[in-house]
Scaffold this motif. Structure first.
Motif, PDB file in Angstrom:
ATOM      1  N   LEU A  22      10.261   2.440  -3.128  1.00 12.26           N
ATOM      2  CA  LEU A  22      10.458   1.025  -2.848  1.00 12.26           C
ATOM      3  C   LEU A  22       9.240   0.227  -3.301  1.00 12.26           C
ATOM      4  N   ASP A  23       9.483  -0.811  -4.073  1.00 14.79           N
ATOM      5  CA  ASP A  23       8.439  -1.739  -4.488  1.00 14.79           C
ATOM      6  C   ASP A  23       8.651  -3.033  -3.708  1.00 14.79           C
ATOM      7  N   PHE A  24       7.821  -3.286  -2.725  1.00 20.34           N
ATOM      8  CA  PHE A  24       8.010  -4.432  -1.852  1.00 20.34           C
ATOM      9  C   PHE A  24       7.874  -5.753  -2.601  1.00 20.34           C
ATOM     10  N   MET A  43       0.414  -3.859  -6.221  1.00 23.61           N
ATOM     11  CA  MET A  43       1.811  -3.469  -6.030  1.00 23.61           C
ATOM     12  C   MET A  43       1.946  -2.709  -4.714  1.00 23.61           C
ATOM     13  N   ALA A  44       2.858  -3.157  -3.869  1.00 22.26           N
ATOM     14  CA  ALA A  44       3.042  -2.543  -2.550  1.00 22.26           C
ATOM     15  C   ALA A  44       4.207  -1.564  -2.625  1.00 22.26           C
ATOM     16  N   LYS A  45       3.930  -0.329  -3.041  1.00 23.64           N
ATOM     17  CA  LYS A  45       4.988   0.650  -3.265  1.00 23.64           C
ATOM     18  C   LYS A  45       4.970   1.715  -2.170  1.00 23.64           C
ATOM     19  N   MET A  46       6.158   2.038  -1.682  1.00 16.02           N
ATOM     20  CA  MET A  46       6.324   3.038  -0.635  1.00 16.02           C
ATOM     21  C   MET A  46       7.369   4.047  -1.066  1.00 16.02           C
ATOM     22  N   GLU A 105       0.719  -0.845   5.555  1.00 15.39           N
ATOM     23  CA  GLU A 105      -0.035  -1.330   4.398  1.00 15.39           C
ATOM     24  C   GLU A 105       0.870  -1.701   3.231  1.00 15.39           C
ATOM     25  N   PHE A 106       2.162  -1.352   3.315  1.00 12.03           N
ATOM     26  CA  PHE A 106       3.109  -1.659   2.246  1.00 12.03           C
ATOM     27  C   PHE A 106       3.826  -2.980   2.486  1.00 12.03           C
TER      28      PHE A 106
END
Length: 271
Positions: free
Chosen positions: A242-244, A1-4, A141-142
C-alpha cells in the motif's frame, strides 16, 4: 513515500480454545514478518472462535482484559518482529463483566495504542457482548488506520466516520458466513471507494458447529474501490503493498470527502 506491506491472516481458529488458537497464530506473525509485512491483521474473535451457540455462554470466561496473557503474547510478537498487530478478541474493560467484541491495536514496538469495540452487534452477539460507541483512529509511521468489525462494514456511517477522522487505511476483521458472500463482495469495495481509503477485509475460514461455514475471500481494496488482492477458500496470508500517497492523490481527483454536503443531510440523523 509512505508505503506499507499489509498482511491479512485468513485464519481457522480452534473453537473455544484460546491457547490452541494462539499457538497457531504466533507462527503466522513470524511468517508475515519474514515476508516483509509491516502490519498483521487477524479476523474477528480469532482466539475463541465465533460460533456463539457453542462459545457464547462461555464468552465472559474466555474474554480477557487488555493486559491479559493473549495481548501480552501478541505484544511480544509485535516487538520481536517489529510489526503492528490488529488483534480481534473478546475484551473485558470498564465496569461491566460483559465483554466487548473488540480489536486491540498493538504498535510495532509492542505497546498497546488502544482498542476498538464493535459498534453494530449481529444477531446473538447482543446476548453476549456490549456494543461500542466510538470509532478511534490509530497512528502509524505510514498513515492513519481505522478499524471496523464485520457487520460494521455494512453501515456506511462507520467507514465515513473513520475517514472523516483521518483514516487512510480501514481494516475490517470479520467472521463472515458463506450465505452472505455476495454482500461481502459488495461492501468492501464500496466502503473503499466512497471514502477514498485502502480497505483490508480479513475473514475467517472453516466450519464451526453444523451450521456455520466462513468462506474466507479476504481482500484488499484500493482508494478507487478496485481489488488489489484476494484469497480464495483456504487458510493463508494475503499480502498487499500500500502506498498511502495514493489515498492523498485520489482524494484530489475523486473528492468525495471534500464535496460532502453535510448541511443537506439533516434527515440522516433525524430518525
Amino acid at each position: 513515500m509512505a508505503k506499507m506491506k499489509l498482511a491479512l491472516v485468513q485464519f481457522q481458529s480452534v473453537l473455544g480454545d484460546v491457547e490452541a488458537s494462539m499457538a497457531r497464530a504466533l507462527p503466522m506473525i513470524d511468517e508475515a514478518a519474514a515476508a516483509g509485512a509491516n502490519m498483521v491483521v487477524f479476523p474477528e474473535l480469532f482466539t475463541t472462535g465465533y460460533h456463539l451457540d457453542t462459545v457464547g455462554p462461555r464468552m465472559t470466561e474466555l474474554a480477557e482484559p487488555i493486559d491479559g496473557p493473549t495481548v501480552r503474547a501478541l505484544q511480544e510478537a509485535a516487538r520481536k518482529n517489529h510489526v503492528y498487530i490488529v488483534a480481534p478478541i473478546a475484551l473485558l474493560h470498564g465496569l461491566s463483566g460483559v465483554p466487548y467484541n473488540s480489536a486491540v491495536f498493538i504498535n510495532s514496538d509492542g505497546t498497546v495504542q488502544g482498542s476498538f469495540d464493535k459498534v453494530h452487534l449481529w444477531a446473538l452477539e447482543r446476548f453476549y457482548f456490549r456494543a461500542g460507541h466510538e470509532f478511534p483512529v490509530f497512528d502509524t509511521e505510514f498513515g492513519k488506520v481505522g478499524i471496523m468489525v464485520c457487520y460494521d462494514m455494512g453501515f456506511p456511517e462507520a467507514a465515513r466516520t473513520l475517514a472523516l477522522k483521518g483514516a487512510e487505511l480501514i481494516v475490517c476483521p470479520s467472521a463472515w458466513c458463506v450465505q452472505d458472500a455476495d454482500v461481502w463482495e459488495i461492501n468492501a469495495p464500496a466502503r473503499a471507494l466512497e471514502n477514498t481509503v485502502f480497505l483490508g477485509a480479513v475473514n475467517r475460514i472453516g466450519h464451526e458447529g453444523d451450521d456455520l461455514y466462513m468462506h474466507g475471500g479476504s481482500m484488499v481494496c484500493g482508494p478507487r474501490g478496485g481489488k488489489i488482492a484476494q484469497l480464495g477458500e483456504e487458510e493463508g496470508i494475503l499480502y498487499a503493498d500500500l502506498d498511502f500517497d495514493e489515498v492523498r492523490k485520489n482524494r484530489v481527483t475523486s473528492p468525495y470527502l471534500r464535496d460532502r454536503r453535510a448541511d443537506a443531510y439533516g434527515e440522516v440523523c433525524a430518525y
